[in-house]
Design a protein around this motif. Structure first.
Motif, mmCIF file in Angstrom:
data_model
loop_
_atom_site.group_PDB
_atom_site.id
_atom_site.type_symbol
_atom_site.label_atom_id
_atom_site.label_comp_id
_atom_site.label_asym_id
_atom_site.label_seq_id
_atom_site.Cartn_x
_atom_site.Cartn_y
_atom_site.Cartn_z
ATOM 1 N N GLY A 1 0.908 -0.654 -0.307
ATOM 2 C CA GLY A 1 0.035 -0.179 -0.192
ATOM 3 C C GLY A 1 0.545 1.119 -0.155
ATOM 4 O O GLY A 1 0.083 2.140 0.096
ATOM 5 N N GLN A 2 2.063 1.096 -0.009
ATOM 6 C CA GLN A 2 3.339 2.511 0.106
ATOM 7 C C GLN A 2 3.340 2.789 -1.226
ATOM 8 O O GLN A 2 3.210 1.988 -2.236
ATOM 9 C CB GLN A 2 4.274 2.374 1.110
ATOM 10 C CG GLN A 2 4.187 1.324 2.174
ATOM 11 C CD GLN A 2 5.264 2.177 3.604
ATOM 12 O OE1 GLN A 2 5.993 1.564 3.525
ATOM 13 N NE2 GLN A 2 5.334 3.316 4.074
ATOM 14 N N LEU B 1 6.518 5.639 0.448
ATOM 15 C CA LEU B 1 5.893 6.680 1.353
ATOM 16 C C LEU B 1 4.357 6.335 1.591
ATOM 17 O O LEU B 1 4.463 5.368 1.002
ATOM 18 C CB LEU B 1 6.351 7.460 0.138
ATOM 19 C CG LEU B 1 7.923 8.320 -1.084
ATOM 20 C CD1 LEU B 1 6.887 9.639 -1.739
ATOM 21 C CD2 LEU B 1 7.616 9.311 0.141
ATOM 22 N N GLY B 2 4.628 7.808 2.710
ATOM 23 C CA GLY B 2 2.847 7.391 2.693
ATOM 24 C C GLY B 2 2.124 5.766 4.046
ATOM 25 O O GLY B 2 3.483 5.038 4.212
ATOM 26 N N CYS C 1 -0.835 11.695 0.255
ATOM 27 C CA CYS C 1 0.614 11.374 0.588
ATOM 28 C C CYS C 1 0.864 11.057 1.728
ATOM 29 O O CYS C 1 1.297 9.338 1.611
ATOM 30 C CB CYS C 1 1.066 12.187 0.190
ATOM 31 S SG CYS C 1 1.356 13.678 0.878
ATOM 32 N N LYS C 2 0.787 11.580 2.911
ATOM 33 C CA LYS C 2 1.285 11.724 3.814
ATOM 34 C C LYS C 2 1.190 10.924 5.725
ATOM 35 O O LYS C 2 1.177 9.425 5.785
ATOM 36 C CB LYS C 2 2.371 13.034 4.953
ATOM 37 C CG LYS C 2 2.488 12.671 5.875
ATOM 38 C CD LYS C 2 2.369 14.556 6.386
ATOM 39 C CE LYS C 2 1.486 14.668 6.859
ATOM 40 N NZ LYS C 2 0.848 15.236 7.551
ATOM 41 N N ASP C 3 -0.810 11.327 5.587
ATOM 42 C CA ASP C 3 -1.871 9.958 6.198
ATOM 43 C C ASP C 3 -2.468 9.014 5.861
ATOM 44 O O ASP C 3 -2.285 8.198 6.203
ATOM 45 C CB ASP C 3 -2.916 11.424 7.048
ATOM 46 C CG ASP C 3 -2.035 12.430 7.723
ATOM 47 O OD1 ASP C 3 -1.421 12.734 8.328
ATOM 48 O OD2 ASP C 3 -3.067 13.652 7.245
ATOM 49 N N GLY C 4 -3.014 8.905 4.145
ATOM 50 C CA GLY C 4 -2.579 7.531 3.085
ATOM 51 C C GLY C 4 -2.011 7.372 3.110
ATOM 52 O O GLY C 4 -0.115 7.331 3.437
ATOM 53 N N PRO C 5 -2.099 6.888 2.381
ATOM 54 C CA PRO C 5 -3.066 6.541 1.325
ATOM 55 C C PRO C 5 -3.793 5.922 1.419
ATOM 56 O O PRO C 5 -5.422 5.857 1.446
ATOM 57 C CB PRO C 5 -2.557 6.086 -0.315
ATOM 58 C CG PRO C 5 -1.824 5.211 -0.187
ATOM 59 C CD PRO C 5 -0.824 6.040 0.833
#
Length: 258
Positions: free
Chosen positions: A36-37, A96-97, A241-245
């Motif tokens: 998921g990242q 990321l994420g 992008c930061k709290d999710g995706p």
């Protein structure tokens, strides 16, 4: 820990007219990447593309130091990426994420629902769930068979179910009308077109099933600085992008009920 690294492309595979897959080799010690990242890739040689492009991570082989990206050709950036060849370098910011939750019991019944390019992160998820003793039901959908790329790669990791709008392959209709969708599950993971994910989330909420959605908002910076990917949640505005995706639907009623 985030890293900026020049990966080497060791494989490029065209998957129909609209999709292609790149396998990237790190060449050193690759940072762990959770299902998921995503990554942000640099697009060179295209004046129309100023910013990096966010791409879901399709598959990971940590031991080999490789990462696969399943990419849909939709604009100038992805068309330029489609021109890459084996041996070329690709500059990547990763990981990321926040990814999917995989801390599930081996006895869990899991459903993975993907549509279009949203299929991409579900392969890595299916593999990781397998290492935890979970063999999920995998339900993939598209308008027609050619828009469900890499579907056979999922077969070793769970029960594969297909839905196509035109009935060219599998069940004729939307994924939520497939008989497998109405089964009994402990958790549902979904990624794909927003209307599909909202329908999946609503159904999961009505049935009392834990559910996680991977949003595909437009993302530029990938680290929560530019705010272009903000979405409204029950806990306020959050950067995808930061709290999710990936978000748990218990915090997303405002999103899936609209």
């Amino acid at each position: 820990m985030k890293e900026i690294h020049n990966f080497t492309i060791i494989s490029r595979e065209q998957l129909g007219e609209k999709y292609f897959r790149l396998v990237l080799q790190h060449g050193g010690k690759m940072q762990p990447v959770a299902p998921g990242q995503f990554v942000e890739v640099q697009v060179d040689g295209c004046r129309e593309v100023m910013l990096r492009r966010p791409i879901s991570v399709h598959d990971v082989d940590q031991q080999a130091g490789t990462m696969s990206l399943l990419i849909q050709i939709v604009g100038n950036g992805t068309r330029k990426l489609a021109e890459l060849k084996e041996g070329d370098k690709l500059n990547v910011v990763y990981p990321l994420g926040n990814g999917f939750s995989t801390d599930v019991a081996a006895s869990s019944h899991a459903l993975l629902v993907g549509g279009g390019a949203g299929i991409a992160p579900l392969l890595h998820l299916a593999k990781v769930l397998g290492t935890r003793g979970v063999k999920p039901t995998i339900l993939l959908g598209g308008r027609t068979a050619g828009l469900i790329p890499a579907r056979d790669d999922f077969k070793p990791y769970g029960e594969l179910c297909i839905a196509t709008d035109d009935g060219a392959l599998g069940h004729k209709g939307l994924v939520i009308s497939h008989p497998a969708f109405s089964g009994q599950y402990d958790i549902i993971y979904t990624c794909g077109p927003t209307p599909m994910m909202k329908a999946v989330a609503r159904s999961a909420a009505e049935r009392g099933i834990r559910c996680e959605v991977s949003l595909e908002n437009m993302m530029a910076c990938g680290v929560g600085a530019c705010l272009c990917c903000v979405t409204d949640t029950d806990e306020g505005h959050r950067c995808v992008c930061k709290d999710g995706p990936v978000f748990d639907i218990t915090t997303m009623k405002k999103w899936y009920q609209c």
